[in-house]
Scaffold this motif. Structure first.
Motif, PDB file in Angstrom:
ATOM      1  N   GLN A 146       0.809  -1.208   0.000  1.00 55.22           N
ATOM      2  CA  GLN A 146       0.000   0.000   0.000  1.00 55.22           C
ATOM      3  C   GLN A 146       0.852   1.273   0.000  1.00 55.22           C
ATOM      4  O   GLN A 146       0.689   2.139  -0.848  1.00 55.22           O
ATOM      5  CB  GLN A 146      -0.917   0.020   1.229  1.00 55.22           C
ATOM      6  CG  GLN A 146      -1.966  -1.088   1.236  1.00 55.22           C
ATOM      7  CD  GLN A 146      -2.997  -0.902   0.140  1.00 55.22           C
ATOM      8  OE1 GLN A 146      -2.927  -1.539  -0.907  1.00 55.22           O
ATOM      9  NE2 GLN A 146      -3.952  -0.026   0.370  1.00 55.22           N
ATOM     10  N   ARG A 147       1.774   1.380   0.953  1.00 51.21           N
ATOM     11  CA  ARG A 147       2.540   2.617   1.079  1.00 51.21           C
ATOM     12  C   ARG A 147       3.705   2.386   2.035  1.00 51.21           C
ATOM     13  O   ARG A 147       3.806   1.331   2.669  1.00 51.21           O
ATOM     14  CB  ARG A 147       1.673   3.762   1.615  1.00 51.21           C
ATOM     15  CG  ARG A 147       1.030   3.480   2.961  1.00 51.21           C
ATOM     16  CD  ARG A 147       0.009   4.533   3.346  1.00 51.21           C
ATOM     17  NE  ARG A 147      -0.695   4.208   4.564  1.00 51.21           N
ATOM     18  CZ  ARG A 147      -0.304   4.559   5.785  1.00 51.21           C
ATOM     19  NH1 ARG A 147       0.823   5.254   5.928  1.00 51.21           N
ATOM     20  NH2 ARG A 147      -0.992   4.227   6.849  1.00 51.21           N
ATOM     21  N   ILE A 148       4.573   3.396   2.118  1.00 54.07           N
ATOM     22  CA  ILE A 148       5.654   3.404   3.102  1.00 54.07           C
ATOM     23  C   ILE A 148       5.187   4.171   4.333  1.00 54.07           C
ATOM     24  O   ILE A 148       4.633   5.260   4.216  1.00 54.07           O
ATOM     25  CB  ILE A 148       6.928   4.047   2.520  1.00 54.07           C
ATOM     26  CG1 ILE A 148       7.471   3.192   1.374  1.00 54.07           C
ATOM     27  CG2 ILE A 148       7.992   4.201   3.603  1.00 54.07           C
ATOM     28  CD1 ILE A 148       8.699   3.793   0.725  1.00 54.07           C
ATOM     29  N   LYS A 149       5.401   3.594   5.494  1.00 52.70           N
ATOM     30  CA  LYS A 149       4.909   4.186   6.736  1.00 52.70           C
ATOM     31  C   LYS A 149       6.081   4.418   7.688  1.00 52.70           C
ATOM     32  O   LYS A 149       6.931   3.550   7.856  1.00 52.70           O
ATOM     33  CB  LYS A 149       3.886   3.243   7.378  1.00 52.70           C
ATOM     34  CG  LYS A 149       3.345   3.724   8.711  1.00 52.70           C
ATOM     35  CD  LYS A 149       2.324   2.728   9.238  1.00 52.70           C
ATOM     36  CE  LYS A 149       1.748   3.175  10.568  1.00 52.70           C
ATOM     37  NZ  LYS A 149       0.757   2.205  11.083  1.00 52.70           N
ATOM     38  N   ILE A 150       6.113   5.594   8.289  1.00 49.62           N
ATOM     39  CA  ILE A 150       7.127   5.917   9.293  1.00 49.62           C
ATOM     40  C   ILE A 150       6.401   6.273  10.578  1.00 49.62           C
ATOM     41  O   ILE A 150       5.622   7.225  10.619  1.00 49.62           O
ATOM     42  CB  ILE A 150       8.027   7.070   8.844  1.00 49.62           C
ATOM     43  CG1 ILE A 150       8.793   6.676   7.582  1.00 49.62           C
ATOM     44  CG2 ILE A 150       8.996   7.456   9.948  1.00 49.62           C
ATOM     45  CD1 ILE A 150       9.677   7.756   7.042  1.00 49.62           C
ATOM     46  N   ARG A 151       6.649   5.490  11.601  1.00 48.44           N
ATOM     47  CA  ARG A 151       6.005   5.728  12.883  1.00 48.44           C
ATOM     48  C   ARG A 151       7.033   5.564  13.984  1.00 48.44           C
ATOM     49  O   ARG A 151       7.737   4.562  14.031  1.00 48.44           O
ATOM     50  CB  ARG A 151       4.861   4.738  13.102  1.00 48.44           C
ATOM     51  CG  ARG A 151       4.053   5.038  14.354  1.00 48.44           C
ATOM     52  CD  ARG A 151       2.961   4.006  14.570  1.00 48.44           C
ATOM     53  NE  ARG A 151       2.184   4.316  15.752  1.00 48.44           N
ATOM     54  CZ  ARG A 151       1.359   3.471  16.336  1.00 48.44           C
ATOM     55  NH1 ARG A 151       1.185   2.273  15.840  1.00 48.44           N
ATOM     56  NH2 ARG A 151       0.689   3.811  17.410  1.00 48.44           N
ATOM     57  N   TYR A 152       7.113   6.572  14.859  1.00 46.98           N
ATOM     58  CA  TYR A 152       8.097   6.590  15.935  1.00 46.98           C
ATOM     59  C   TYR A 152       9.515   6.421  15.401  1.00 46.98           C
ATOM     60  O   TYR A 152      10.372   5.800  16.020  1.00 46.98           O
ATOM     61  CB  TYR A 152       7.794   5.496  16.963  1.00 46.98           C
ATOM     62  CG  TYR A 152       6.463   5.660  17.640  1.00 46.98           C
ATOM     63  CD1 TYR A 152       6.256   6.655  18.583  1.00 46.98           C
ATOM     64  CD2 TYR A 152       5.397   4.821  17.331  1.00 46.98           C
ATOM     65  CE1 TYR A 152       5.036   6.802  19.200  1.00 46.98           C
ATOM     66  CE2 TYR A 152       4.168   4.966  17.938  1.00 46.98           C
ATOM     67  CZ  TYR A 152       3.996   5.967  18.875  1.00 46.98           C
ATOM     68  OH  TYR A 152       2.790   6.112  19.477  1.00 46.98           O
ATOM     69  N   GLY A 153       9.752   6.951  14.207  1.00 48.25           N
ATOM     70  CA  GLY A 153      11.084   6.913  13.637  1.00 48.25           C
ATOM     71  C   GLY A 153      11.450   5.619  12.950  1.00 48.25           C
ATOM     72  O   GLY A 153      12.576   5.476  12.477  1.00 48.25           O
TER      73      GLY A 153
END
Length: 610
Positions: free
Chosen positions: A440-447
């Motif tokens: 779906q996509r690239i996700k960045i969470r908490y670095g």
């Protein structure tokens, strides 16, 4: 816990701050007791069975988010010395006079309290259903963790007990915060040796001097700074022997005198240094003031001159005699300090305790068969028993089955992707239920960077493997409206769920990019290429023709630049003025035609003011 005297503060300057990828594809030994005792600080409000909740979420994060292979180690029977120290610690915290402390019988071991042992048994039951290896130590869990690390079975130890260094650990991770951008503290024994010059037996000697979990007292009057200075005076091979010699009342000084760290030593034949010659009171250099008045001081005026230069504040003569005199004074101070430390050690009874030393140097702290190089290690990871996990957590935690399966999904997808990358998969579908659909996509969470992967449910294989079934049909309605009952989000990272639309039913998981690339290299390359093409198209559209740029900006409601604003305003004013002139000209023509028409005057007036 561990070595007393703020031992962690001594090591903190040599800690490395590692990012989460440091643990990927590495084996780590986890001190299970350390996790259990943390529930009081990790859980801010009351929740049911916090030890189970903490173990559940941390195991999922350690396995799926960090990509590590955890090996859990539980405490065995504590030593009699540890039991005596635990009793002393309890009464010390209670404020009871030390003279009235009860003393445990020699050689008798006291088990931990029943509530703690129950927590350990429940956590072990949970971890075994996860398929994680759980080992039981003979004594201390950190001792077996250190042995696993020293022998190469694991790459690091996760514990806050500093005794792990004394048992021989080479890499210790003090704490892990899954939902924090801050890296975790990692201590390598090689960095400690390079920074402080301390090896394993040096650290054992420091623990004997300042106190440890098996002897809370240590040597009275010796803190961490004096202990560090003392052990640095000797090599690793001789430090423990010197402690035995001093404790037995033998001569405190080794042959040639104690070593002064960081300064040159006097030679052995310089026991009676020469008298210091006279120095000038003006410049401070060798020679008297009268001699310098007759002939200039060579140190003040090497090329010749008259008079001495006044010595500045803090002046130190660098002649050979002054250097030797300062060394002699420094050695005398060190000898006096060393003598006082030896006197304090000699006053202690049964010092050093050989039982504590043997415990730290023991290389048999648990049942480990084979060596990792021979492939004979008993450590192995199994498939999780999903249905039994769900039943256990429903019974213990009162969670919804759909919620438990949702939280287990990242772990199951991690196992599946690893098997796909190794080409050892037995089924082309995730646990016989879901097949890979798209990224779906690239996700960045908490670095942390991850790919959001879409899994589509296959209709023909639903329920083909009951033990690994993710979602029951009876739970479908509950999944969409699921609510997390937990009050602490510090241990949760993955956001997964079941979604239903016109195309069918699918789930989303957050996966590490390299893990997905290893399992589906073509899909990842295609996704990254499409993303790059979209970015290039977006850049070209932003830098398009200047003729229609203002129109595009106006249509999108974007603020114009000052040049474009005044140009458009000027054009609009000119257009408005032209329209006004045209209207006034037509109006005049209308009035003229009206005035010359054969209509009555009253009618013409009404037409003019119509």
């Amino acid at each position: 816990m561990g070595v007393g005297g703020k031992f962690w503060d001594l090591l903190k300057p040599y800690a490395k701050h590692e990012d989460p990828d440091f643990l990927r594809d590495k084996r780590v030994a986890v001190d299970l007791s350390y996790w259990i005792v943390q529930n009081e600080t990790a859980i801010k409000t009351y929740v049911l069975n916090p030890h189970l909740r903490l173990t559940f979420f941390r195991t999922l994060n350690l396995f799926s988010k960090f990509g590590a292979f955890p090996v859990f180690v539980a405490d065995g029977t504590p030593s009699p010395l540890k039991s005596q120290a635990r009793i002393a610690r309890f009464f010390r915290c209670s404020g009871v006079d030390a003279a009235r402390w009860p003393v445990a019988e020699e050689g008798v071991s006291v088990e931990r309290n029943g509530a703690f042992l129950k927590c350990v048994r429940e956590c072990i039951e949970l971890l075994e259903l996860f398929g994680m290896p759980v080992l039981r130590a003979k004594g201390e869990a950190e001792a077996l963790c250190a042995q696993l690390n020293r022998e190469g079975h694991v790459d690091a130890c996760i514990t806050a007990d500093s005794d792990a260094f004394l048992f021989g650990a080479q890499c210790v991770i003090k704490s892990i915060k899954p939902n924090s951008k801050e890296p975790f503290e990692c201590y390598h024994m090689s960095d400690i040796e390079a920074g402080l010059g301390l090896k394993r037996e040096h650290l054992i000697a420091i623990s004997l001097l300042v106190g440890n979990d098996h002897d809370l007292r240590g040597v009275q009057g010796i803190g961490i700074d004096n202990a560090l200075r003392f052990v640095q005076s000797f090599g690793e091979e001789e430090i423990l022997d010197k402690l035995h010699d001093i404790g037995s009342g033998k001569a405190p000084f080794p042959q040639g005198g104690p070593k002064v760290v960081g300064s040159p030593m006097l030679l052995a034949d310089d026991s009676s240094p020469k008298l210091r010659p006279a120095h000038c009171s003006v410049c401070g250099h060798p020679g008297s003031k009268r001699a310098h008045s007759k002939s200039s001081c060579q140190d003040c005026h090497p090329s010749g001159g008259k008079g001495c230069m006044k010595k500045p504040n803090g002046f130190r003569c660098k002649c050979t005699c002054c250097d030797r005199e300062r060394e002699a004074r420094q050695l005398k101070r060190h000898e006096n300090w060393y003598t006082k430390v030896c006197e304090k050690i000699a006053r202690e009874q049964n010092f050093p305790n050989d039982e504590i030393i043997e415990m730290y140097l023991c290389n048999d702290n648990g049942n480990i068969t084979g060596k990792p190089s021979d492939g004979g290690s008993c450590i192995s990871w199994q498939q999780p028993e999903t249905d039994m996990l769900v039943d256990l957590l429903v019974f213990r935690q009162h969670w919804e089955p759909s919620y438990i399966r949702q939280r287990l999904l990242p772990m199951l997808s991690t196992i599946y992707l690893r098997e796909m990358a190794q080409q050892t998969e037995k089924n082309s579908m995730l646990n016989g239920q879901y097949e890979f659909d798209s990224i779906q996509r690239i996700k960045i969470r908490y670095g942390h960077k991850a790919l959001v992967v879409k899994w589509r449910r296959g209709g023909s294989s639903i329920g083909s493997d009951r033990n690994l079934c993710l979602v029951d049909d009876k739970d479908q309605k509950k999944i969409v409206e699921i609510v997390d009952e937990s009050s602490d989000d510090s241990e949760e990272w993955e956001e997964t769920g079941v979604h239903v639309d016109n195309e069918g039913q699918f789930v989303l998981t957050d996966e590490h990019m390299e893990l997905v690339r290893g399992a589906f290299p073509g899909e990842v390359s295609k996704f990254l290429l499409e993303k790059e093409l979209k970015e290039s198209k977006r850049k070209r559209s932003r830098t398009g023709g200047s003729g229609n740029k203002s129109e595009n900006l106006k249509s999108r409601g974007v603020q114009l630049s000052i040049t474009e604003f005044y140009r458009s305003s000027k054009m609009q004013v000119s257009a408005n003025q032209g329209d006004t002139a045209n209207r006034s000209e037509s109006h005049d023509k209308e009035i003229k035609n009206t005035s010359t028409s054969p209509l009555p005057k009253s009618v013409r007036r009404r037409l003019l003011f119509k």
